[in-house]
Design an enzyme around this catalytic site. Sequence first.
Site, PDB file in Angstrom:
ATOM      1  N   GLY A  29       0.834  -1.199   0.000  1.00 52.57           N
ATOM      2  CA  GLY A  29       0.000   0.000   0.000  1.00 52.57           C
ATOM      3  C   GLY A  29       0.869   1.248   0.000  1.00 52.57           C
ATOM      4  O   GLY A  29       0.522   2.264  -0.611  1.00 52.57           O
ATOM      5  N   SER A  30       2.003   1.172   0.678  1.00 53.38           N
ATOM      6  CA  SER A  30       2.917   2.324   0.698  1.00 53.38           C
ATOM      7  C   SER A  30       3.437   2.596  -0.702  1.00 53.38           C
ATOM      8  O   SER A  30       3.545   3.763  -1.119  1.00 53.38           O
ATOM      9  CB  SER A  30       4.096   2.048   1.642  1.00 53.38           C
ATOM     10  OG  SER A  30       3.619   1.750   2.929  1.00 53.38           O
ATOM     11  N   ASP A  63      -7.254   1.125   4.235  1.00 51.50           N
ATOM     12  CA  ASP A  63      -7.923   0.551   5.404  1.00 51.50           C
ATOM     13  C   ASP A  63      -9.432   0.495   5.214  1.00 51.50           C
ATOM     14  O   ASP A  63     -10.162   0.361   6.206  1.00 51.50           O
ATOM     15  CB  ASP A  63      -7.624   1.411   6.653  1.00 51.50           C
ATOM     16  CG  ASP A  63      -6.157   1.409   7.002  1.00 51.50           C
ATOM     17  OD1 ASP A  63      -5.441   0.530   6.501  1.00 51.50           O
ATOM     18  OD2 ASP A  63      -5.730   2.286   7.770  1.00 51.50           O
ATOM     19  N   SER A 115      -4.079  -1.514   0.337  1.00 50.08           N
ATOM     20  CA  SER A 115      -3.013  -2.335   0.927  1.00 50.08           C
ATOM     21  C   SER A 115      -3.551  -3.741   1.104  1.00 50.08           C
ATOM     22  O   SER A 115      -4.696  -3.925   1.532  1.00 50.08           O
ATOM     23  CB  SER A 115      -2.598  -1.786   2.287  1.00 50.08           C
ATOM     24  OG  SER A 115      -1.800  -2.759   2.958  1.00 50.08           O
ATOM     25  N   HIS A 141      -5.270  -6.146   6.678  1.00 56.52           N
ATOM     26  CA  HIS A 141      -6.242  -5.434   5.842  1.00 56.52           C
ATOM     27  C   HIS A 141      -7.368  -6.359   5.377  1.00 56.52           C
ATOM     28  O   HIS A 141      -7.322  -7.561   5.584  1.00 56.52           O
ATOM     29  CB  HIS A 141      -5.512  -4.769   4.669  1.00 56.52           C
ATOM     30  CG  HIS A 141      -4.560  -3.713   5.161  1.00 56.52           C
ATOM     31  ND1 HIS A 141      -4.831  -2.371   5.085  1.00 56.52           N
ATOM     32  CD2 HIS A 141      -3.366  -3.814   5.786  1.00 56.52           C
ATOM     33  CE1 HIS A 141      -3.836  -1.698   5.644  1.00 56.52           C
ATOM     34  NE2 HIS A 141      -2.932  -2.547   6.068  1.00 56.52           N
ATOM     35  N   ASN A 201      10.680  -0.075  -9.357  1.00 59.09           N
ATOM     36  CA  ASN A 201      10.072  -1.363  -9.671  1.00 59.09           C
ATOM     37  C   ASN A 201       9.292  -1.765  -8.428  1.00 59.09           C
ATOM     38  O   ASN A 201       9.883  -2.187  -7.439  1.00 59.09           O
ATOM     39  CB  ASN A 201      11.127  -2.403 -10.023  1.00 59.09           C
ATOM     40  CG  ASN A 201      10.485  -3.768 -10.253  1.00 59.09           C
ATOM     41  OD1 ASN A 201       9.261  -3.906 -10.166  1.00 59.09           O
ATOM     42  ND2 ASN A 201      11.281  -4.770 -10.528  1.00 59.09           N
TER      43      ASN A 201
HETATM   44  C1  PLP Z   1      -4.021   4.256   5.755  1.00 61.25           C
HETATM   45  C2  PLP Z   1      -2.842   3.435   5.330  1.00 61.25           C
HETATM   46  N1  PLP Z   1      -2.206   3.743   4.204  1.00 61.25           N
HETATM   47  C3  PLP Z   1      -1.151   3.024   3.775  1.00 61.25           C
HETATM   48  C4  PLP Z   1      -0.699   1.934   4.470  1.00 61.25           C
HETATM   49  C5  PLP Z   1       0.495   1.178   3.975  1.00 61.25           C
HETATM   50  O1  PLP Z   1       0.192  -0.101   3.527  1.00 61.25           O
HETATM   51  P1  PLP Z   1       1.337  -1.213   3.433  1.00 61.25           P
HETATM   52  O2  PLP Z   1       1.565  -1.711   4.815  1.00 61.25           O
HETATM   53  O3  PLP Z   1       0.779  -2.259   2.542  1.00 61.25           O
HETATM   54  O4  PLP Z   1       2.544  -0.566   2.881  1.00 61.25           O
HETATM   55  C6  PLP Z   1      -1.327   1.563   5.650  1.00 61.25           C
HETATM   56  C7  PLP Z   1      -0.854   0.397   6.394  1.00 61.25           C
HETATM   57  O5  PLP Z   1      -1.507  -0.222   7.178  1.00 61.25           O
HETATM   58  C8  PLP Z   1      -2.428   2.338   6.104  1.00 61.25           C
HETATM   59  O6  PLP Z   1      -3.055   2.045   7.255  1.00 61.25           O
END
Ligand code: PLP
Length: 486
Positions: free
Chosen positions: A97-98, A207, A242, A247, A316
């Site tokens: 998600g990041s 989320d 994410s 999740h 990537n």
């Molecule tokens: C609101 C939100 N955005 C982004 C992320 C990032 O997701 P990931 O852990 O898959 O990088 C999270 C992670 O829980 C999140 O709560």
Amino acid sequence: MKSLTSKVLRHLILWATRHYSNLNHQGQLPGWNASLPFEPGVTTVPYAGRVFQSDEVEAAVASTLDFWLTLGVEGEAFENEFEAFLGVKRTLITNSGSSANLLAISGLTSIKIPAAKRLRSGDEVITCAAGFPTTVAPILQNGLVPVFVDNNPFTGNIDIRGLEEAYSPGKTKAVMVAHALGNPFDLGEILTFCRKYDLWLIEDNCDALGCRYHLPDSHPLRAEGFPSSAYTGTWGDLSTQSFYPPHHLTMGEGGAVNIIRDMRLKVVVESFRDWGRDCWCASGKDNTCAKRFDWKLGELPEGYDHKYIYKHLGYNLKPLDPQAAIGREQLKRMPRFIEARKQNWEKLRRGLKGLERFFDFSLPTHAKSWSENGFEWDESGCRTDCSWFGFMMMVKPEAPFKRRDFAKYLDEKKIGNRMLFGGNLVRQPVFVDLRKENPNAFRVIGDLKGADRLMNEAIFVGVYPGLSDQMIDYMVDSIRKYVKQW
Ligand SMILES: Cc1ncc(COP(=O)(O)O)c(C=O)c1O
């Protein structure tokens, strides 16, 4: 063509995998399988976790046996199925998600975006102070300036009252905020604001998969073609997901960028995801454009291989194909997952009724209060339907205990709990240091009292589909016992 022996072996392996999983993985799903013993105070009640069965394990093994590994048929199928489920033009799967958030912002810096709309170094992006750090980090990583608006502590979402003050003519280019803990933010107001100033809207839907937002027919956005009801993640320009285990849907690691309407954004987001290349061939495919050796771009010689022509400083950020295979199985479970999250939230809320002296319980955006008969809604006519990520409450400042004591108690009782991620991000070491180095690195609107309340008082426990009724009863009993001392 696979030989008969290969086919038989594959069948046997998958048969054995399914049996192995049935024997070994049920124990990780206490709430999913009511026949498994639950020992209060001994069995951990997680705040979240993977909920899967042998279908996911078989899918992962089947895809691994094919050993294509990098994104391929499963990835493409997942993208197609996910975009159909959500109702967006295109989904691009990522490794987290990041990464999805990074790609959403990076995509809008592309040279292919018209100059007036393009995000350029020093431009501002409105966000909110309390939440997850990687909703905000990509803004800074792209040389942009986050403008922190306060949060509404009762919903966890951005407090829309700060939007106008945050807007800076000529500088503000986008709004990027998360739907907090499975509670949609005020899309009616935020979309209206974005349209008024021609700003991009990126919905961090990481989320909130399965949440819906409703507009009344009288809302001006309806006349502009917005639907009366749709999932969050389908209203702005881009949205992100994410697929990390807590999740709503998991593939271990993973995420996605959703291209909501404008397919021109697909080209740029995909390019940033895939090394920055100009070529859009899927992995293992060549010459999709039918002119692989006929392009003349930059100062490269005519006919330079399009596969190695770069339009962006990309990354990537692709996941593996077996992850997508797992995701496809999870996607089939979504209706049940969403329903379970809603029901678990409601069970907790009913169980904790009467404890309002100690806690401020979270409310869906647009709700004014909760009762056993349902929510009382505000006058906007807009409604939210939450696919909750967690059950959040704030320990009231006047309560005879502090959030920290309460968190420690829950830990002792083996009840998984979390704070609202990074709390007020501006108070985090990284942002304190950043401001010391460069006082203009970000802007803050107002006193951020709501975000501070969330940082100091908020705590959430789980509602994930792996919880059993026994576990929820145990959570309720334990919390009731705790406050009974006072
Ligand atoms: C609101 C939100 N955005 C982004 C992320 C990032 O997701 P990931 O852990 O898959 O990088 C999270 C992670 O829980 C999140 O709560």
